[in-house]
Design a protein around this motif. Structure first.
Motif, PDB file in Angstrom:
ATOM      1  N   GLY A  20      -8.486  -3.072  -3.806  1.00  0.00           N
ATOM      2  CA  GLY A  20      -7.658  -2.037  -3.496  1.00  0.00           C
ATOM      3  C   GLY A  20      -8.512  -0.541  -3.718  1.00  0.00           C
ATOM      4  N   CYS A  21      -8.437   0.296  -2.739  1.00  0.00           N
ATOM      5  CA  CYS A  21      -9.042   1.551  -2.738  1.00  0.00           C
ATOM      6  C   CYS A  21      -7.663   2.468  -2.552  1.00  0.00           C
ATOM      7  CB  CYS A  21     -10.068   1.556  -1.726  1.00  0.00           C
ATOM      8  SG  CYS A  21     -11.156   3.327  -1.730  1.00  0.00           S
ATOM      9  N   ALA A  22      -7.819   3.854  -3.274  1.00  0.00           N
ATOM     10  CA  ALA A  22      -7.195   4.833  -2.858  1.00  0.00           C
ATOM     11  C   ALA A  22      -7.917   6.235  -2.672  1.00  0.00           C
ATOM     12  CB  ALA A  22      -6.009   5.106  -4.024  1.00  0.00           C
ATOM     13  N   THR A  26       0.849  -1.155  -0.214  1.00  0.00           N
ATOM     14  CA  THR A  26       0.009   0.045   0.069  1.00  0.00           C
ATOM     15  C   THR A  26       0.747   1.302  -0.069  1.00  0.00           C
ATOM     16  OG1 THR A  26      -0.374  -0.011   2.397  1.00  0.00           O
ATOM     17  CG2 THR A  26      -1.980  -1.246   1.245  1.00  0.00           C
ATOM     18  N   ALA A  27       2.153   1.190   0.686  1.00  0.00           N
ATOM     19  CA  ALA A  27       3.036   2.378   0.711  1.00  0.00           C
ATOM     20  C   ALA A  27       3.327   2.805  -0.701  1.00  0.00           C
ATOM     21  CB  ALA A  27       3.927   2.146   1.689  1.00  0.00           C
ATOM     22  N   GLU A  28       3.824   1.694  -1.202  1.00  0.00           N
ATOM     23  CA  GLU A  28       4.181   1.722  -2.892  1.00  0.00           C
ATOM     24  C   GLU A  28       3.282   2.053  -3.694  1.00  0.00           C
ATOM     25  OE1 GLU A  28       5.832  -2.256  -3.627  1.00  0.00           O
ATOM     26  OE2 GLU A  28       7.438  -2.109  -2.257  1.00  0.00           O
ATOM     27  N   VAL A  29       1.872   1.855  -3.688  1.00  0.00           N
ATOM     28  CA  VAL A  29       1.091   2.507  -4.493  1.00  0.00           C
ATOM     29  C   VAL A  29       0.596   3.676  -4.158  1.00  0.00           C
ATOM     30  CG1 VAL A  29      -1.369   1.903  -5.310  1.00  0.00           C
ATOM     31  CG2 VAL A  29      -0.075  -0.013  -4.815  1.00  0.00           C
ATOM     32  N   ALA A  30       0.611   3.894  -2.857  1.00  0.00           N
ATOM     33  CA  ALA A  30       0.297   5.580  -2.599  1.00  0.00           C
ATOM     34  C   ALA A  30       1.717   6.501  -3.048  1.00  0.00           C
ATOM     35  CB  ALA A  30       0.370   5.504  -1.005  1.00  0.00           C
ATOM     36  N   GLU A  31       2.616   5.723  -3.022  1.00  0.00           N
ATOM     37  CA  GLU A  31       3.924   6.673  -3.601  1.00  0.00           C
ATOM     38  C   GLU A  31       3.862   6.636  -4.953  1.00  0.00           C
ATOM     39  OE1 GLU A  31       7.701   8.416  -3.773  1.00  0.00           O
ATOM     40  OE2 GLU A  31       6.492   8.007  -1.796  1.00  0.00           O
ATOM     41  N   ALA A  32       3.551   5.712  -5.735  1.00  0.00           N
ATOM     42  CA  ALA A  32       3.334   5.973  -7.059  1.00  0.00           C
ATOM     43  C   ALA A  32       2.008   6.984  -7.588  1.00  0.00           C
ATOM     44  CB  ALA A  32       3.125   4.625  -7.855  1.00  0.00           C
ATOM     45  N   ALA A  42      -2.104  10.381  -1.401  1.00  0.00           N
ATOM     46  CA  ALA A  42      -2.615   9.170  -1.586  1.00  0.00           C
ATOM     47  C   ALA A  42      -2.680   8.301  -0.284  1.00  0.00           C
ATOM     48  CB  ALA A  42      -2.259   8.416  -2.936  1.00  0.00           C
ATOM     49  N   ASN A  43      -3.556   7.645  -0.126  1.00  0.00           N
ATOM     50  CA  ASN A  43      -3.801   6.873   1.099  1.00  0.00           C
ATOM     51  C   ASN A  43      -4.430   5.447   0.378  1.00  0.00           C
ATOM     52  OD1 ASN A  43      -3.933   5.494   3.428  1.00  0.00           O
ATOM     53  ND2 ASN A  43      -5.305   7.039   4.508  1.00  0.00           N
ATOM     54  N   VAL A  44      -3.677   4.380   0.530  1.00  0.00           N
ATOM     55  CA  VAL A  44      -4.234   3.207  -0.020  1.00  0.00           C
ATOM     56  C   VAL A  44      -4.307   2.125   0.989  1.00  0.00           C
ATOM     57  CG1 VAL A  44      -3.648   1.225  -1.704  1.00  0.00           C
ATOM     58  CG2 VAL A  44      -2.719   3.660  -2.060  1.00  0.00           C
ATOM     59  N   TYR A  45      -5.498   1.601   0.929  1.00  0.00           N
ATOM     60  CA  TYR A  45      -6.207   0.389   1.739  1.00  0.00           C
ATOM     61  C   TYR A  45      -7.090  -0.526   1.124  1.00  0.00           C
ATOM     62  CZ  TYR A  45      -9.869   3.789   1.638  1.00  0.00           C
ATOM     63  OH  TYR A  45     -10.606   4.612   1.168  1.00  0.00           O
ATOM     64  N   HIS A  76      -2.181  12.802  14.114  1.00  0.00           N
ATOM     65  CA  HIS A  76      -1.200  13.268  14.816  1.00  0.00           C
ATOM     66  C   HIS A  76       0.280  13.147  14.237  1.00  0.00           C
ATOM     67  CE1 HIS A  76      -0.968   8.890  16.146  1.00  0.00           C
ATOM     68  NE2 HIS A  76       0.421   9.481  16.384  1.00  0.00           N
ATOM     69  N   ASN A  77       0.503  12.195  13.356  1.00  0.00           N
ATOM     70  CA  ASN A  77       1.672  11.854  12.787  1.00  0.00           C
ATOM     71  C   ASN A  77       1.780  12.313  11.418  1.00  0.00           C
ATOM     72  OD1 ASN A  77      -0.027  10.073  11.668  1.00  0.00           O
ATOM     73  ND2 ASN A  77       1.393   8.245  12.436  1.00  0.00           N
ATOM     74  N   ASN A  78       0.690  13.047  10.854  1.00  0.00           N
ATOM     75  CA  ASN A  78       0.618  13.845   9.632  1.00  0.00           C
ATOM     76  C   ASN A  78       0.357  12.713   8.568  1.00  0.00           C
ATOM     77  OD1 ASN A  78       0.575  16.407  10.083  1.00  0.00           O
ATOM     78  ND2 ASN A  78       3.136  16.482   9.687  1.00  0.00           N
ATOM     79  N   LYS A  79      -0.317  11.568   9.007  1.00  0.00           N
ATOM     80  CA  LYS A  79      -0.665  10.291   8.028  1.00  0.00           C
ATOM     81  C   LYS A  79      -2.077  10.545   8.209  1.00  0.00           C
ATOM     82  CE  LYS A  79       3.449   7.774   7.855  1.00  0.00           C
ATOM     83  NZ  LYS A  79       4.045   6.521   7.532  1.00  0.00           N
ATOM     84  N   GLN A  80      -2.773  10.067   6.970  1.00  0.00           N
ATOM     85  CA  GLN A  80      -4.361   9.839   7.179  1.00  0.00           C
ATOM     86  C   GLN A  80      -4.684   8.657   7.946  1.00  0.00           C
ATOM     87  OE1 GLN A  80      -5.415   9.639   2.977  1.00  0.00           O
ATOM     88  NE2 GLN A  80      -6.086  11.759   3.086  1.00  0.00           N
ATOM     89  N   ASN A  81      -5.708   8.895   8.730  1.00  0.00           N
ATOM     90  CA  ASN A  81      -6.267   7.690   9.534  1.00  0.00           C
ATOM     91  C   ASN A  81      -7.121   6.793   8.504  1.00  0.00           C
ATOM     92  OD1 ASN A  81      -7.417   5.733  10.946  1.00  0.00           O
ATOM     93  ND2 ASN A  81      -8.435   7.421  12.555  1.00  0.00           N
ATOM     94  N   LYS A  82      -6.627   5.537   8.256  1.00  0.00           N
ATOM     95  CA  LYS A  82      -7.155   4.509   7.226  1.00  0.00           C
ATOM     96  C   LYS A  82      -8.376   3.820   7.899  1.00  0.00           C
ATOM     97  CE  LYS A  82      -3.172   3.184   4.824  1.00  0.00           C
ATOM     98  NZ  LYS A  82      -2.134   2.052   4.280  1.00  0.00           N
ATOM     99  N   VAL A  83      -8.478   3.995   9.365  1.00  0.00           N
ATOM    100  CA  VAL A  83      -9.761   3.202  10.126  1.00  0.00           C
ATOM    101  C   VAL A  83     -11.001   3.488   9.405  1.00  0.00           C
ATOM    102  CG1 VAL A  83     -10.627   2.341  12.035  1.00  0.00           C
ATOM    103  CG2 VAL A  83      -8.179   2.442  11.968  1.00  0.00           C
ATOM    104  N   PRO A  84     -11.342   4.706   9.755  1.00  0.00           N
ATOM    105  CA  PRO A  84     -12.814   5.125   9.183  1.00  0.00           C
ATOM    106  C   PRO A  84     -13.029   5.002   7.745  1.00  0.00           C
ATOM    107  CG  PRO A  84     -11.638   7.107  10.077  1.00  0.00           C
ATOM    108  CD  PRO A  84     -10.728   5.929  10.295  1.00  0.00           C
TER     109      PRO A  84
END
Length: 148
Positions: free
Chosen positions: A44-46, A13-19, A29-32, A90-98
């Motif tokens: 896969g959803c981005a 998911t990190a590689e896909v988000a990076e691309a 982009a936040n992939v999950y 808090h860590n500047n990353k999107q929250n994937k849970v919701p």
């Protein structure tokens, strides 16, 4: 389609988000993975943020072509969630849970907390662009009349 069992899903998911993040006008982009009834595994959803001024002219066909050129077939997100607002934790990353909890069910998205104004798109089988995904498409997936 679904993520294969080989390799770490977190790395993939990190590689896909990076691309995807290198495509013009994709700020983040936040992939999950999301569950889709009547389908095995996760699709896969981005969740992507596009500046509001760029949304009307965003190149959804170009993004799908770009992803297909840079990623293995199984890693190309089936779904896109264009988020109305970036909501870092808090860590500047999107929250994937919701995002993961709401998935791609239009009713859950509309009633959800992650982004009731977000827009859903998908790459239908044999499609050449991400196109709007709504209740009609969701119902077809559930009924098995549409496939991923």
């Amino acid at each position: 389609s679904a993520t294969p069992s080989a390799g770490s899903p977190r790395t993939l998911t990190a590689e896909v988000a990076e691309a995807l993040g290198h495509f013009p006008h994709v700020v983040e982009a936040n992939v999950y993975g999301v569950e889709v009834p009547a389908h095995d595994g996760r699709a896969g959803c981005a969740a992507i943020f596009i500046p509001p001024a760029e949304r009307a002219t965003f190149d959804y066909a170009g993004l799908l072509k770009y992803a297909r050129q840079r990623l293995p077939r199984y890693a190309v997100p089936v779904f896109l969630r264009v988020v109305a607002d970036m909501a870092p934790m808090h860590n500047n990353k999107q929250n994937k849970v919701p995002l993961r909890r709401e998935g791609v069910d239009p009713a859950k998205l509309a009633a959800g907390v992650a982004g009731p104004h977000d827009e859903l798109y998908w790459a239908p089988p044999k499609g050449d662009a991400y196109v709007p995904f709504g209740q009609k498409e969701w119902d077809a997936l559930i009924a098995g009349t549409a496939k991923l």
